[in-house]
Design a protein around this motif. Sequence first.
Motif, PDB file in Angstrom:
ATOM      1  N   PHE A  38       0.801  -1.212   0.000  1.00 32.14           N
ATOM      2  CA  PHE A  38       0.000   0.000   0.000  1.00 32.14           C
ATOM      3  C   PHE A  38       0.840   1.270   0.000  1.00 32.14           C
ATOM      4  O   PHE A  38       0.357   2.341  -0.349  1.00 32.14           O
ATOM      5  CB  PHE A  38      -0.976   0.003   1.170  1.00 32.14           C
ATOM      6  N   SER A  39       2.102   1.183   0.371  1.00 33.83           N
ATOM      7  CA  SER A  39       2.938   2.382   0.333  1.00 33.83           C
ATOM      8  C   SER A  39       3.617   2.555  -1.016  1.00 33.83           C
ATOM      9  O   SER A  39       3.900   3.672  -1.431  1.00 33.83           O
ATOM     10  CB  SER A  39       3.989   2.334   1.441  1.00 33.83           C
ATOM     11  N   PHE A  40       3.834   1.477  -1.743  1.00 32.78           N
ATOM     12  CA  PHE A  40       4.585   1.519  -2.992  1.00 32.78           C
ATOM     13  C   PHE A  40       3.682   1.540  -4.221  1.00 32.78           C
ATOM     14  O   PHE A  40       3.886   2.324  -5.137  1.00 32.78           O
ATOM     15  CB  PHE A  40       5.507   0.297  -3.036  1.00 32.78           C
ATOM     16  N   ASN A  41       2.664   0.714  -4.245  1.00 29.92           N
ATOM     17  CA  ASN A  41       1.844   0.534  -5.437  1.00 29.92           C
ATOM     18  C   ASN A  41       1.118   1.785  -5.932  1.00 29.92           C
ATOM     19  O   ASN A  41       1.026   1.970  -7.141  1.00 29.92           O
ATOM     20  CB  ASN A  41       0.844  -0.598  -5.238  1.00 29.92           C
ATOM     21  N   PRO A  42       0.561   2.631  -5.074  1.00 28.57           N
ATOM     22  CA  PRO A  42      -0.163   3.793  -5.609  1.00 28.57           C
ATOM     23  C   PRO A  42       0.692   4.685  -6.507  1.00 28.57           C
ATOM     24  O   PRO A  42       0.213   5.169  -7.538  1.00 28.57           O
ATOM     25  CB  PRO A  42      -0.622   4.542  -4.356  1.00 28.57           C
ATOM     26  N   SER A  43       1.931   4.890  -6.161  1.00 26.91           N
ATOM     27  CA  SER A  43       2.815   5.714  -6.991  1.00 26.91           C
ATOM     28  C   SER A  43       3.069   5.053  -8.331  1.00 26.91           C
ATOM     29  O   SER A  43       3.028   5.701  -9.383  1.00 26.91           O
ATOM     30  CB  SER A  43       4.160   5.938  -6.285  1.00 26.91           C
ATOM     31  N   ILE A  44       3.320   3.758  -8.304  1.00 24.63           N
ATOM     32  CA  ILE A  44       3.567   3.024  -9.546  1.00 24.63           C
ATOM     33  C   ILE A  44       2.310   3.014 -10.402  1.00 24.63           C
ATOM     34  O   ILE A  44       2.368   3.211 -11.615  1.00 24.63           O
ATOM     35  CB  ILE A  44       4.038   1.584  -9.251  1.00 24.63           C
ATOM     36  N   LEU A  45       1.165   2.788  -9.780  1.00 29.69           N
ATOM     37  CA  LEU A  45      -0.106   2.807 -10.516  1.00 29.69           C
ATOM     38  C   LEU A  45      -0.307   4.149 -11.215  1.00 29.69           C
ATOM     39  O   LEU A  45      -0.676   4.196 -12.393  1.00 29.69           O
ATOM     40  CB  LEU A  45      -1.280   2.556  -9.573  1.00 29.69           C
TER      41      LEU A  45
END
Length: 90
Positions: A38-45
Amino acid sequence: MMVPVSETEFMFEHGHGEVKIEALLSKYRQDFVSLLTFSFNPSILALKVINYVDWSHLHVEPINEINMNNIVAWNKCKKNIDEARFQRAN
């Protein structure tokens, strides 16, 4: 890690810290996985979605090399993007 030898003295023990960290990770493995997800994926998305916008100066092409096919949120975004493109084409 500092291990207590007495009430007022501590001793540095390298292996003890490693054991404690491994125990912590084992006990809370799913929590750590969720935290990282949840800390990494939103930025990549966000960056992957931006790569579908027709403004190439916004694109971050190396993001496309990250395989997120097992990420539910990415699959949903990709489906919505594909549907929007199909509707625009017709």
